[in-house]
Design a protein around this motif. Sequence first.
Motif, short mmCIF file in Angstrom:
data_model
loop_
_atom_site.label_atom_id
_atom_site.label_comp_id
_atom_site.label_asym_id
_atom_site.label_seq_id
_atom_site.Cartn_x
_atom_site.Cartn_y
_atom_site.Cartn_z
N THR A 1 1.00 -1.02 -0.07
CA THR A 1 0.08 -0.10 -0.05
C THR A 1 0.87 1.06 -0.14
O THR A 1 2.13 1.12 0.29
N SER B 1 -6.71 -5.07 -3.50
CA SER B 1 -6.98 -4.55 -1.92
C SER B 1 -7.18 -5.81 -1.27
O SER B 1 -6.94 -7.05 -1.84
N ASN C 1 -2.09 -5.20 -7.68
CA ASN C 1 -2.68 -3.97 -6.89
C ASN C 1 -4.18 -4.38 -6.36
O ASN C 1 -4.97 -3.40 -6.43
#
Length: 379
Positions: A61, A176, A174
Amino acid sequence: MGFLIGYYQTKKGTSWKIPYIDIYKVKVNETPSMLMSLLLFGLAGKTIIILSGNYYHVGVTSFVPSFPYSTLGGFSSFLPYFSLMSLFSGLVAYNLYRRSGLQFWLVVSILIFIFEVVFELPSGSKEKVIKPLVFLGIYFSIQNSLPLKTGLITFFFAVFFVFPFINLYRSGQNLSFTETADTFLADKADGFAYDDEDNFALARRLNGVGVVASVIDQTPEKFGYRYGTDYLALSYVFIPRFIWTGKPAVMDHNGFARQYGLIAPTDFRTSVSPYWQGEAYMNFGWFGVIVAFLLGVFMKKVYLWFFRFGPPTLMLSLMYIGVLYILSRQSQLPMTLLGMLQVVLVTSFLLLPFVSRRSLKNRPHQNKVTEGHHSAVSK
């Protein structure tokens, strides 16, 4: 092999002229208060780690910290050990369950360890996620009572869930955390197949063989031996940073990783340790086995210091678990020794209000210590 030979050739007890804290024990009526204190310190440490931007693994992140880690000054190196205290509180709860037989304390210990695993999953660090399982394994090992079923469940949880999940989480897609969870569950809906990428990630994490192999392959052909210069850090690494604010780092791990081709040349964020095994070879080649032998001797001395008077107290058990955890991380030797000292200092400092001096009249003589682990953790 050098480490094992050094460890098992040492039979006698330690003669170190250092204070022995076996004379202290946790007050029985203070144990619940100690549990709450450790839990609160652990949660406080975790909160600071999040706010300082050191919770997430590199690349997971782009979280912007509320305050830089450097604002903590020389005390920043102790912070990770404060965050371990919540794990220790889970072990204290289990110890209360064993002593009292109350199911309440068993439930508390289970909830704490579930919280630790759930808390660390979004961080993207395999080591942090399996850390609670490592602590439990060491705790049961001290008592020589590791339940076989529990051990197998823990192993399969780490192999078939933790490593594949974190591998997907950090795959560069990428995703989450929730997207990773959805993708992972969808992929595993038809069975928990283990592919080559998962195998590689597991092997690399468990033994660091890829890093050490790279060091052996390129030293000294591409990069010459260091001839012990890395161990010069032992002369200053124990000086607290709040005393020597400009204390140099033991090694530039990012520079090492780029130099040996372990990461991309343009990656200036990822850090990779050569492990103490690779460090020994980088300095002395195959003669580095002597370093492994000496470390084995040292760790046997540490074991005999903790166990020389029979079963350790709860206080000593927590310290010993912390010491073995630091060793299992396989960092460079100066950092490993420093970490062992720091975890003992932090633990003893936080437990000091809850201990009392105990009688030495009935304590076993030092020469009666056995070579194996002991069957119980004393109060």
